[in-house]
Design a protein around this motif. Sequence first.
Motif, PDB file in Angstrom:
ATOM      1  N   TYR A 151       1.871  18.144  10.579  1.00  0.00           N
ATOM      2  CA  TYR A 151       1.018  17.008  10.214  1.00  0.00           C
ATOM      3  C   TYR A 151       1.340  15.839  11.133  1.00  0.00           C
ATOM      4  O   TYR A 151       2.509  15.526  11.367  1.00  0.00           O
ATOM      5  N   PRO A 161     -14.454   7.878   6.393  1.00  0.00           N
ATOM      6  CA  PRO A 161     -13.831   8.899   7.241  1.00  0.00           C
ATOM      7  C   PRO A 161     -14.440   8.967   8.637  1.00  0.00           C
ATOM      8  O   PRO A 161     -13.784   9.410   9.579  1.00  0.00           O
ATOM      9  N   ILE A 201      -3.870  13.309  10.084  1.00  0.00           N
ATOM     10  CA  ILE A 201      -4.176  12.574   8.864  1.00  0.00           C
ATOM     11  C   ILE A 201      -4.038  11.069   9.138  1.00  0.00           C
ATOM     12  O   ILE A 201      -3.542  10.674  10.185  1.00  0.00           O
ATOM     13  N   THR A 202      -4.460  10.260   8.185  1.00  0.00           N
ATOM     14  CA  THR A 202      -4.280   8.816   8.300  1.00  0.00           C
ATOM     15  C   THR A 202      -2.941   8.420   7.686  1.00  0.00           C
ATOM     16  O   THR A 202      -2.314   9.198   6.958  1.00  0.00           O
ATOM     17  N   ILE A 206     -10.269   8.876   2.720  1.00  0.00           N
ATOM     18  CA  ILE A 206     -10.407   7.433   2.883  1.00  0.00           C
ATOM     19  C   ILE A 206     -11.864   7.034   2.694  1.00  0.00           C
ATOM     20  O   ILE A 206     -12.755   7.876   2.693  1.00  0.00           O
ATOM     21  N   ALA A 247      -8.502  17.939  10.992  1.00  0.00           N
ATOM     22  CA  ALA A 247      -8.350  16.574  10.475  1.00  0.00           C
ATOM     23  C   ALA A 247      -8.552  16.652   8.972  1.00  0.00           C
ATOM     24  O   ALA A 247      -9.437  17.370   8.487  1.00  0.00           O
ATOM     25  N   THR A 290      -8.591  13.996   5.471  1.00  0.00           N
ATOM     26  CA  THR A 290      -8.502  12.625   5.004  1.00  0.00           C
ATOM     27  C   THR A 290      -9.227  12.420   3.679  1.00  0.00           C
ATOM     28  O   THR A 290     -10.150  13.142   3.344  1.00  0.00           O
ATOM     29  N   PHE A 313     -12.277   7.233  11.281  1.00  0.00           N
ATOM     30  CA  PHE A 313     -11.093   8.052  11.578  1.00  0.00           C
ATOM     31  C   PHE A 313     -11.458   9.204  12.515  1.00  0.00           C
ATOM     32  O   PHE A 313     -10.818   9.410  13.548  1.00  0.00           O
ATOM     33  N   LYS A 331      -2.603   6.283   5.328  1.00  0.00           N
ATOM     34  CA  LYS A 331      -2.840   6.268   3.885  1.00  0.00           C
ATOM     35  C   LYS A 331      -2.681   7.667   3.302  1.00  0.00           C
ATOM     36  O   LYS A 331      -2.046   7.846   2.263  1.00  0.00           O
ATOM     37  N   ASP A 332      -3.249   8.672   3.983  1.00  0.00           N
ATOM     38  CA  ASP A 332      -3.141  10.050   3.494  1.00  0.00           C
ATOM     39  C   ASP A 332      -1.691  10.519   3.465  1.00  0.00           C
ATOM     40  O   ASP A 332      -1.291  11.252   2.560  1.00  0.00           O
ATOM     41  N   GLU A 349     -12.649  20.005   9.832  1.00  0.00           N
ATOM     42  CA  GLU A 349     -12.513  18.706   9.167  1.00  0.00           C
ATOM     43  C   GLU A 349     -12.510  18.916   7.662  1.00  0.00           C
ATOM     44  O   GLU A 349     -13.358  19.630   7.137  1.00  0.00           O
ATOM     45  N   ASP A 361     -12.529   8.877  -1.270  1.00  0.00           N
ATOM     46  CA  ASP A 361     -11.502   7.850  -1.196  1.00  0.00           C
ATOM     47  C   ASP A 361     -10.562   7.959  -2.398  1.00  0.00           C
ATOM     48  O   ASP A 361     -11.017   8.145  -3.524  1.00  0.00           O
TER      49      ASP A 361
END
Length: 167
Positions: free
Chosen positions: A140, A75, A123-124, A72, A68, A70, A78, A126-127, A92, A97
Amino acid sequence: MLFRSKRADIVIINYWHRIKNIEAIKQRFLTINNRLKVYLADYKFMGFKDKNNNLREVSYFAGKPVAALTGIGYPGGFLNIIKGLNIGLAQEFIFPDHYELRGRELCRIEKYLKIKGIGDIIITNKDFYHLDLSRAKLNYFILKVALKIEDEADFLRDIKNRLNKSR
């Protein structure tokens, strides 16, 4: 955060299912501002999409080591969603952010994961928009979620009323 609730009309407490004393927290907000509307929200898992927008089932990750990555603000939320799906997170990568992960950094992460036998990275959304995946060598997957607000109809009515009052 509590001191700002004096001038707020609405507060949304996110990840409320993970809060043991949610009623006490709601009461603290109402003690500061008794006109405040307090709503509870959480994220609902909707699926995974790859970088080409193809849907993947959770079963795709069964028995595989997964990473994972990220950048953000929270996290933990998530990661908890992923872990709640019983996906074996082997690695991880958590960045601050709005962190701008450079191509060289991503390349080093991918090389490291390849050595570890990990080919999939979650990933999110946003990412996804902050990462340049044009040269990506690994797979991904975007964790797709929807914000679920308890008493959503009341929440939307309150928002509409407040917008109408401000005109």
